[in-house]
Scaffold this active site. Structure first.
Site, mmCIF file in Angstrom:
data_model
loop_
_atom_site.group_PDB
_atom_site.id
_atom_site.type_symbol
_atom_site.label_atom_id
_atom_site.label_comp_id
_atom_site.label_asym_id
_atom_site.label_seq_id
_atom_site.Cartn_x
_atom_site.Cartn_y
_atom_site.Cartn_z
ATOM 1 N N ASP A 273 79.019 -32.512 -3.867
ATOM 2 C CA ASP A 273 78.623 -31.313 -3.557
ATOM 3 C C ASP A 273 77.337 -31.511 -2.679
ATOM 4 O O ASP A 273 76.359 -32.301 -2.820
ATOM 5 C CB ASP A 273 77.830 -30.572 -4.748
ATOM 6 C CG ASP A 273 77.469 -29.341 -4.741
ATOM 7 O OD1 ASP A 273 77.418 -28.648 -3.570
ATOM 8 O OD2 ASP A 273 77.314 -28.653 -5.816
ATOM 9 N N GLY A 312 82.237 -24.153 2.567
ATOM 10 C CA GLY A 312 83.279 -23.757 3.784
ATOM 11 C C GLY A 312 82.405 -23.965 4.896
ATOM 12 O O GLY A 312 83.057 -23.490 6.095
ATOM 13 N N TRP A 313 81.327 -24.874 4.973
ATOM 14 C CA TRP A 313 80.643 -25.110 6.335
ATOM 15 C C TRP A 313 81.443 -25.630 7.416
ATOM 16 O O TRP A 313 82.351 -26.557 6.830
ATOM 17 C CB TRP A 313 79.377 -25.568 6.241
ATOM 18 C CG TRP A 313 78.402 -24.722 5.305
ATOM 19 C CD1 TRP A 313 78.267 -23.511 4.800
ATOM 20 C CD2 TRP A 313 77.141 -25.129 4.892
ATOM 21 N NE1 TRP A 313 77.384 -23.234 4.262
ATOM 22 C CE2 TRP A 313 76.436 -24.091 4.243
ATOM 23 C CE3 TRP A 313 76.427 -26.499 5.058
ATOM 24 C CZ2 TRP A 313 75.135 -24.113 3.495
ATOM 25 C CZ3 TRP A 313 75.070 -26.411 4.210
ATOM 26 C CH2 TRP A 313 74.276 -25.217 3.750
ATOM 27 N N ASP A 333 79.002 -19.778 -3.849
ATOM 28 C CA ASP A 333 79.269 -19.737 -5.335
ATOM 29 C C ASP A 333 79.860 -18.434 -5.699
ATOM 30 O O ASP A 333 79.113 -17.324 -5.525
ATOM 31 C CB ASP A 333 77.991 -20.194 -6.268
ATOM 32 C CG ASP A 333 77.750 -21.451 -6.078
ATOM 33 O OD1 ASP A 333 78.403 -22.340 -5.334
ATOM 34 O OD2 ASP A 333 76.768 -22.010 -6.902
HETATM 35 C C1 GLA Z 1 76.338 -25.644 -6.398
HETATM 36 C C2 GLA Z 1 77.827 -25.712 -6.690
HETATM 37 C C3 GLA Z 1 78.364 -24.836 -7.874
HETATM 38 C C4 GLA Z 1 77.598 -25.849 -8.881
HETATM 39 C C5 GLA Z 1 76.184 -25.903 -8.673
HETATM 40 C C6 GLA Z 1 75.486 -27.239 -9.849
HETATM 41 O O1 GLA Z 1 76.008 -24.354 -6.251
HETATM 42 O O2 GLA Z 1 78.602 -24.704 -5.466
HETATM 43 O O3 GLA Z 1 79.527 -24.887 -7.918
HETATM 44 O O4 GLA Z 1 78.184 -27.154 -8.937
HETATM 45 O O5 GLA Z 1 75.762 -26.383 -7.470
HETATM 46 O O6 GLA Z 1 74.246 -27.303 -9.311
#
Ligand code: GLA
Length: 507
Positions: A273, A312-313, A333
């Site tokens: 992430d 998606g950046w 999200d």
């Molecule tokens: C980002 C991701 C989520 C999740 C949170 C956890 O927002 O896009 O899917 O993994 O972090 O902190």
């Protein structure tokens, strides 16, 4: 005198003589017992200036600065060059410089003011030691060379992820209970194999720099063994920055070491992430930052599905597979609301060219069973994700599911559309206002057809096969929610409930 003349000549029309902004500047504030520091260097050229900044938020470049008397305006460059810069305005009085965002405040909220003090007249970029530690430690990453597919995820990954339901409250105990429930509920046998632990499992690093778990996960290897003993696979979470989205330890400058740890624990899946990584990487380095971990995972020799999460950046579909990804998020999200789910799901057109066996677009995890949508809306969620050949990662409390939730998540006929070997992502074939028909070609020559009613009222919808690029007279038409064969005529008319779906397989 000469200097004054020169600076007068350099001034644009209507601008007052410029106060001097050149030098090093500093600002600090304490918020929630944490110290936040900002360091700036500005260089003036007549009434124009540029600058660089380093703060707890990361590095910033300042462009298009203009001084008019003691009034200043400037822009902070967006990290992503395809997005607009942010404008600021302020006032320069001797060794004090105050500024706020130039855009009018949202609602009643006053924008936070930055008040810088000049610490020297030096225009060398030389941040204080307290901030130096935040500078990138790697050599700027160049463009990537595509790497070969890892041979995994030949159909979209299926499983469960802790985030949507449990957020920061996920524990070892819950993961074990979920593993049990995946088996007893029939989820595993329906294909949901990966049990993925999201953010907040992380502890700090030990003396050797190895990442550790926090008190919620006393023994990750033992947990992985338990999950494996249930005929499931297990996944974990990290990111290319210094910190995860929840502010915990991430993998920056420890990529190989962390990949080794994950493999030694027995991990089969990694969600990586972006979160804070913009503080250390420039935008052009994003593919390289992702590939770094892909290569580290390959080096462990363990097959590990690699999931890119960067919202998606930077047109990720263009490079996600070349960087070594098996899937990549296409949006921010999801949340457990009709507006969120439908806005994401119905806006995936154009990305179908990037999807195929081994590399998938990921419109984010499922919210089915979390309680914020109706049964019809959850059926739409499931149908749409399957037509999109999206990863199916349940995000609910599978220990405690209603029969309706189980029926939606484990509908084998609908899942078969998602898991079809051809691996084509479906597209919108017809739109009439809020009534949309989506189709997905299947390996046996059949077509999955979804009749979606996004409107607030129930509506009659007609699918004419010839209009959808399907044979005029199909051999069979089957309703995948009713589990019923229909008459194979040239068209099919049906009442579709508000926010609902009718999903067919036409051959
Ligand atoms: C980002 C991701 C989520 C999740 C949170 C956890 O927002 O896009 O899917 O993994 O972090 O902190």
């Amino acid at each position: 005198m000469r200097k004054l003349l020169v600076s007068l000549l350099l001034l644009g029309p209507g601008l007052a003589a410029a106060a001097d902004i050149s030098g090093s500047w500093y600002f600090e504030r304490t918020f929630n017992n944490r110290k936040f520091e900002e360091y700036y260097v500005f260089k003036a050229d007549g009434n124009k200036f540029t600058g660089r900044a380093l703060s707890t938020r990361g590095r910033q470049e300042i462009v298009n600065g203009v001084i008019d008397g003691n009034q200043i305006t400037f822009e902070v460059k967006n990290w992503d060059p395809s997005r607009p810069n942010t404008a600021y305005k302020g006032e320069l009085n001797g060794d004090e410089l105050r500024f706020v965002p130039a855009a009018p405040p949202r609602g009643n909220r006053q924008p936070p003011e930055t008040v810088l003090k000049r610490t020297s007249t030096s225009t060398e970029f030389n941040p204080p030691d307290s901030l130096k530690a935040l500078l990138p430690q790697h050599k700027h990453l160049g463009p990537i060379q595509p790497i070969k597919p890892n041979g995994l995820a030949l159909t979209p990954p299926m499983g469960w992820n802790s985030w949507n339901k449990f957020h920061r409250n996920i524990t070892d105990k819950i993961v074990r209970e979920v593993a049990d429930a995946m088996v007893s509920s029939g989820m595993r046998d329906a294909g949901y194999i990966y049990l993925n632990i999201d953010d907040t499992w992380e502890g700090g690093r030990d003396a050797n720099g190895n990442i550790t778990t926090n008190e919620k996960f006393p023994d990750m290897k033992a947990l992985a063994d338990y999950v494996h003993s249930k005929g499931l696979k297990i996944g974990i979470y990290s990111g290319p920055g210094r910190a995860t989205c929840q502010g915990l330890e991430a993998s920056y400058m420890h990529e190989e070491q962390d990949a080794k740890t994950f493999a030694a624990w027995g991990m089969d899946y990694l969600k990586y992430d972006w979160c804070s990584a913009s503080a250390v990487y420039d935008a052009d380095e994003m593919p390289g930052a992702y590939q770094k971990m892909a290569l580290a995972l390959r080096k462990t020799g363990r097959p590990i599905v690699y999931s890119l999460c960067q919202y998606g950046w930077l047109n990720v579909g263009e490079w996600g597979a070349a960087a070594g990804g098996n899937l990549w998020r296409t949006t921010g999200d999801i949340s457990d609301r009709w507006e969120s789910m439908s806005n994401i799901g119905f806006n995936q057109m154009g990305r179908e060219k990037y999807a195929g066996p081994g590399h998938w677009n990921d419109p984010d995890m499922l919210e089915i069973g979390n309680g914020g949508m109706t049964t019809d809306e959850y059926k739409t969620h499931m149908s749409l994700w399957c037509i999109l050949a999206a990863p199916l990662l349940a995000g609910n409390d599978v220990r405690n599911m209603t029969k309706e939730t189980i029926d939606i998540l484990t509908n084998k006929e609908v899942i078969a559309i998602d898991q079809d070997k051809l691996g084509k992502q479906g597209t919108r074939a017809k739109q009439d206002g809020e009534l949309e028909i989506w189709t997905k070609p299947l390996a046996d020559g059949a077509t999955a057809v979804g009749l979606f009613n996004r409107s607030a009222a129930s509506a009659k919808m007609t699918a004419r096969w010839s209009e959808l690029g399907i044979a005029k007279q199909p051999k069979s038409v089957r309703d995948l929610w009713q589990h019923k064969d229909l008459d194979a005529a040239a068209e099919y008319t049906v009442e579709v409930p508000s926010h609902g779906v009718v999903m067919l397989r036409v051959k």
